[in-house]
Write a protein that holds these residues in place. Structure first.
Motif, PDB file in Angstrom:
ATOM      1  N   ARG A 164       0.619  -1.154  -0.129  1.00  0.00           N
ATOM      2  CA  ARG A 164       0.077   0.155  -0.026  1.00  0.00           C
ATOM      3  C   ARG A 164       0.778   1.230  -0.228  1.00  0.00           C
ATOM      4  O   ARG A 164       2.011   1.336   0.816  1.00  0.00           O
ATOM      5  N   ALA A 165       0.662   2.238  -0.699  1.00  0.00           N
ATOM      6  CA  ALA A 165       1.189   3.373  -0.712  1.00  0.00           C
ATOM      7  C   ALA A 165      -0.084   4.728  -0.949  1.00  0.00           C
ATOM      8  O   ALA A 165      -1.000   4.472  -1.390  1.00  0.00           O
ATOM      9  N   PRO A 166       0.215   5.751  -0.465  1.00  0.00           N
ATOM     10  CA  PRO A 166      -0.949   6.772  -0.488  1.00  0.00           C
ATOM     11  C   PRO A 166      -1.187   7.171  -1.846  1.00  0.00           C
ATOM     12  O   PRO A 166      -0.243   7.408  -2.616  1.00  0.00           O
ATOM     13  N   LEU A 167      -2.507   7.370  -2.156  1.00  0.00           N
ATOM     14  CA  LEU A 167      -2.910   7.852  -3.468  1.00  0.00           C
ATOM     15  C   LEU A 167      -2.197   9.572  -3.790  1.00  0.00           C
ATOM     16  O   LEU A 167      -2.181  10.148  -2.786  1.00  0.00           O
ATOM     17  N   GLN A 168      -1.823   9.779  -4.938  1.00  0.00           N
ATOM     18  CA  GLN A 168      -1.210  11.028  -5.193  1.00  0.00           C
ATOM     19  C   GLN A 168      -2.192  11.740  -6.241  1.00  0.00           C
ATOM     20  O   GLN A 168      -2.755  11.335  -7.128  1.00  0.00           O
ATOM     21  N   LEU A 169      -2.575  13.058  -5.880  1.00  0.00           N
ATOM     22  CA  LEU A 169      -3.183  14.048  -6.857  1.00  0.00           C
ATOM     23  C   LEU A 169      -2.507  14.860  -7.476  1.00  0.00           C
ATOM     24  O   LEU A 169      -1.620  15.520  -6.794  1.00  0.00           O
ATOM     25  N   HIS A 170      -2.703  14.849  -8.775  1.00  0.00           N
ATOM     26  CA  HIS A 170      -1.724  16.003  -9.599  1.00  0.00           C
ATOM     27  C   HIS A 170      -2.642  16.661 -10.327  1.00  0.00           C
ATOM     28  O   HIS A 170      -3.628  16.364 -11.172  1.00  0.00           O
ATOM     29  N   LEU A 171      -2.148  17.974 -10.561  1.00  0.00           N
ATOM     30  CA  LEU A 171      -2.861  18.832 -11.794  1.00  0.00           C
ATOM     31  C   LEU A 171      -1.825  19.102 -12.599  1.00  0.00           C
ATOM     32  O   LEU A 171      -0.592  19.475 -12.592  1.00  0.00           O
ATOM     33  N   ARG A 172      -2.477  18.758 -13.737  1.00  0.00           N
ATOM     34  CA  ARG A 172      -1.343  18.688 -14.976  1.00  0.00           C
ATOM     35  C   ARG A 172      -2.060  19.774 -16.016  1.00  0.00           C
ATOM     36  O   ARG A 172      -3.268  19.791 -16.331  1.00  0.00           O
TER      37      ARG A 172
ATOM     38  N   ASN B 289      -4.770  27.139 -21.750  1.00  0.00           N
ATOM     39  CA  ASN B 289      -6.004  28.085 -21.492  1.00  0.00           C
ATOM     40  C   ASN B 289      -6.179  28.233 -20.036  1.00  0.00           C
ATOM     41  O   ASN B 289      -7.619  28.396 -19.667  1.00  0.00           O
ATOM     42  N   GLY B 290      -5.491  28.024 -19.009  1.00  0.00           N
ATOM     43  CA  GLY B 290      -5.623  28.414 -17.719  1.00  0.00           C
ATOM     44  C   GLY B 290      -6.344  26.777 -16.905  1.00  0.00           C
ATOM     45  O   GLY B 290      -6.716  27.083 -15.896  1.00  0.00           O
ATOM     46  N   ALA B 291      -6.457  25.790 -17.576  1.00  0.00           N
ATOM     47  CA  ALA B 291      -7.054  24.733 -17.146  1.00  0.00           C
ATOM     48  C   ALA B 291      -5.972  23.752 -16.932  1.00  0.00           C
ATOM     49  O   ALA B 291      -5.019  23.584 -17.377  1.00  0.00           O
ATOM     50  N   SER B 292      -6.399  22.929 -15.899  1.00  0.00           N
ATOM     51  CA  SER B 292      -5.541  21.601 -15.464  1.00  0.00           C
ATOM     52  C   SER B 292      -6.516  20.175 -15.620  1.00  0.00           C
ATOM     53  O   SER B 292      -7.483  20.400 -14.869  1.00  0.00           O
ATOM     54  N   ASP B 293      -5.844  19.257 -15.916  1.00  0.00           N
ATOM     55  CA  ASP B 293      -6.162  17.948 -15.782  1.00  0.00           C
ATOM     56  C   ASP B 293      -6.033  17.572 -14.255  1.00  0.00           C
ATOM     57  O   ASP B 293      -4.977  17.692 -13.602  1.00  0.00           O
ATOM     58  N   VAL B 294      -7.011  16.892 -13.540  1.00  0.00           N
ATOM     59  CA  VAL B 294      -6.851  16.592 -12.218  1.00  0.00           C
ATOM     60  C   VAL B 294      -6.685  14.778 -12.485  1.00  0.00           C
ATOM     61  O   VAL B 294      -7.424  14.247 -12.996  1.00  0.00           O
TER      62      VAL B 294
ATOM     63  N   TRP C 114     -11.158  18.047 -14.208  1.00  0.00           N
ATOM     64  CA  TRP C 114     -10.323  19.306 -14.544  1.00  0.00           C
ATOM     65  C   TRP C 114     -10.724  20.224 -13.503  1.00  0.00           C
ATOM     66  O   TRP C 114     -11.766  20.365 -12.785  1.00  0.00           O
ATOM     67  N   ALA C 115      -9.914  21.456 -13.625  1.00  0.00           N
ATOM     68  CA  ALA C 115     -10.096  22.639 -12.668  1.00  0.00           C
ATOM     69  C   ALA C 115      -9.194  23.675 -13.351  1.00  0.00           C
ATOM     70  O   ALA C 115      -8.286  23.655 -14.220  1.00  0.00           O
ATOM     71  N   ARG C 116      -9.726  24.868 -12.704  1.00  0.00           N
ATOM     72  CA  ARG C 116      -8.964  26.283 -12.950  1.00  0.00           C
ATOM     73  C   ARG C 116      -8.573  26.444 -11.886  1.00  0.00           C
ATOM     74  O   ARG C 116      -9.305  26.821 -10.900  1.00  0.00           O
ATOM     75  N   CYS C 117      -7.221  26.663 -11.688  1.00  0.00           N
ATOM     76  CA  CYS C 117      -6.682  27.210 -10.314  1.00  0.00           C
ATOM     77  C   CYS C 117      -5.680  28.227 -10.616  1.00  0.00           C
ATOM     78  O   CYS C 117      -5.107  28.570 -11.672  1.00  0.00           O
ATOM     79  N   ARG C 118      -5.564  29.023  -9.380  1.00  0.00           N
ATOM     80  CA  ARG C 118      -4.742  30.338  -9.671  1.00  0.00           C
ATOM     81  C   ARG C 118      -3.448  29.798  -9.735  1.00  0.00           C
ATOM     82  O   ARG C 118      -2.732  28.798  -9.276  1.00  0.00           O
ATOM     83  N   PRO C 119      -2.323  30.726 -10.365  1.00  0.00           N
ATOM     84  CA  PRO C 119      -0.998  30.789 -10.250  1.00  0.00           C
ATOM     85  C   PRO C 119      -0.532  30.431  -8.889  1.00  0.00           C
ATOM     86  O   PRO C 119      -0.818  31.070  -7.965  1.00  0.00           O
TER      87      PRO C 119
ATOM     88  N   THR D 217       0.356  21.713  -7.216  1.00  0.00           N
ATOM     89  CA  THR D 217       0.407  20.803  -7.990  1.00  0.00           C
ATOM     90  C   THR D 217       0.111  19.317  -7.810  1.00  0.00           C
ATOM     91  O   THR D 217      -0.114  18.254  -8.512  1.00  0.00           O
ATOM     92  N   THR D 218       0.813  18.767  -6.624  1.00  0.00           N
ATOM     93  CA  THR D 218       0.792  17.504  -6.241  1.00  0.00           C
ATOM     94  C   THR D 218       0.285  17.483  -4.837  1.00  0.00           C
ATOM     95  O   THR D 218       0.741  18.119  -3.817  1.00  0.00           O
ATOM     96  N   LEU D 219      -0.485  16.790  -4.461  1.00  0.00           N
ATOM     97  CA  LEU D 219      -1.048  16.217  -2.750  1.00  0.00           C
ATOM     98  C   LEU D 219      -0.950  14.858  -2.690  1.00  0.00           C
ATOM     99  O   LEU D 219      -1.378  13.910  -3.732  1.00  0.00           O
TER     100      LEU D 219
END
Length: 391
Positions: free
Chosen positions: A295-303, A307-312, A372-377, A381-383
């Motif tokens: 087992r290892a913790p899941l990782q969340l990435h914003l790529r 156009n200011g959007a990110s894939d989750v 998908w998400a729109r996030c401020r600069p 990007t990784t949690l």
């Protein structure tokens, strides 16, 4: 002499029971290279193969299958021949079916046993008992096993049924209701405990290695189940049910610690292959069987998607499959978002949160887009995600 006998008896009573053994159902009708590989790669952790060789279908047709005997022989594991009788088959000719089964057994002189898989309604237990009573002597010295349903436990006819076969396998995984899921360890534990009171023969517990997509009618009754093949009606309301490897392994440990009398092992339904998209991976199943679940913790990435959007993205870095998280809170700084592939945006949350609706499990070492998400600069990007997944 009397004292020595008493000491020996006490010593025997205090012995640790033998470890639970592990059998696996081979339910595939076609023997593909993937299935042959799974058999070869699993022979070191399996006691017996329980191989589907024939089926009496709902319409009364009797189908025979052709297992790869060379692969089974090479595995050097005993083979139990499984004959399935569709539970919706209300009536069948007992003499004809008995003759068909005995003919099959005659072609497998090295078979370690015969198992009858008949999920009949409880009201048909007396007729089923009569059938088994005639079948048992017709098998000669070949041991007889049957599968059993927890719904039979309340029947006064269960004890008589279980007195006939040499052993039985109680199934504790089933689709019951949208809220009940595919496998509930507390309910399963009660079933096993109560079942043990009805049999004086060895028995095993069948546990799941798979997930199902299930559709329901408006009144909550079951419409269709997609486990091995597509079966859903177009436009039906459906949900993904999954037997979490962590949950199932916890249940196996629970059985091993508080073992009911007569329980000798686990039978896994079904042997995973790379073609079986709704089963665990073979590596995950082996990890559960050997009690070494990675087992290892899941990782969340914003790529950045432009156009200011990110894939989750959701990443499972472990070498074992895992259930999808129930909720995925996006990092502070994300202002707009939506979910895909089984996820949707939760209403009225401080920061955008994606919740699982029909999210599929995450195989080992995979990354999947869930929204998908729109996030401020400057937004992280990784949690690392905390908390248990959906089971």
């Amino acid at each position: 002499m009397l004292l020595a006998s008493a000491v020996a008896l006490l010593s025997a009573c205090g012995r640790t029971p033998a470890p639970l053994t592990h059998d696996a159902y081979i339910w595939q009708r076609q023997w593909t290279p993937s299935l042959r590989h799974a058999v070869d790669a699993s022979r070191d952790v399996v006691r017996d193969w329980r191989v589907l060789v024939a089926q009496a279908s709902r319409d009364g047709r009797f189908q025979m299958f052709a297992p790869d005997r060379a692969t089974l022989d090479a595995s050097q594991r005993p083979v139990v021949l499984v004959v399935r009788i569709d539970g919706r088959l209300a009536n069948f000719d007992p003499a004809d079916l008995r003759e068909r089964i005995t003919r099959i057994v005659a072609t497998w002189p090295q078979a370690a046993g015969v198992e009858i898989d008949y999920d009949c309604p409880t009201a048909r237990l007396p007729a089923y008992t009569a059938f088994l009573r005639e079948l048992k002597p017709a098998l000669g010295h070949v041991p007889l096993s049957i599968t059993a349903l927890p719904t039979w436990i309340g029947s006064p006819n269960l004890d008589g049924l279980l007195a006939i076969p040499d052993e039985s396998v109680v199934q504790v995984h089933a689709v019951q209701a949208p809220q009940a899921g595919l496998f509930n360890p507390d309910i399963a534990a009660d079933w096993v405990s109560n079942y043990a009171k009805h049999t004086h023969k060895p028995f095993r517990v069948a546990l799941p290695t798979y997930g199902s997509r299930v559709s329901w009618n408006a009144d909550g009754t079951l419409l269709a189940v997609e486990s091995e093949q597509a079966a859903l009606a177009a436009g039906a309301v459906s949900s993904e049910l999954y037997a979490s490897p962590d949950t199932v392994l916890g249940f196996v440990k629970r059985l091993d610690t508080n073992r009911p009398d007569g329980l000798t092992g686990i039978v896994w339904f079904r042997l995973p292959t790379t073609e079986d998209t709704r089963a665990w991976s073979l590596a995950t199943w082996r990890s559960v069987v050997t009690n070494h679940l990675d087992r290892a913790p899941l990782q969340l990435h914003l790529r950045d998607a432009g156009n200011g959007a990110s894939d989750v993205l959701l990443e499972n870095p472990a070498s074992a499959d895992t259930a999808a998280p129930a909720r995925v809170a996006l990092p502070e700084g994300c202002e707009l978002a939506d979910g895909i592939d089984g996820y949707r945006l939760a209403p009225n949350t401080t920061t955008p949160t994606l919740v699982a609706a029909q999210a599929r499990p995450l195989p080992a070492h995979t990354t999947r887009a869930i929204g998908w998400a729109r996030c401020r600069p400057g937004t992280l990007t990784t949690l690392t995600l905390q908390g248990p997944p959906v089971s």
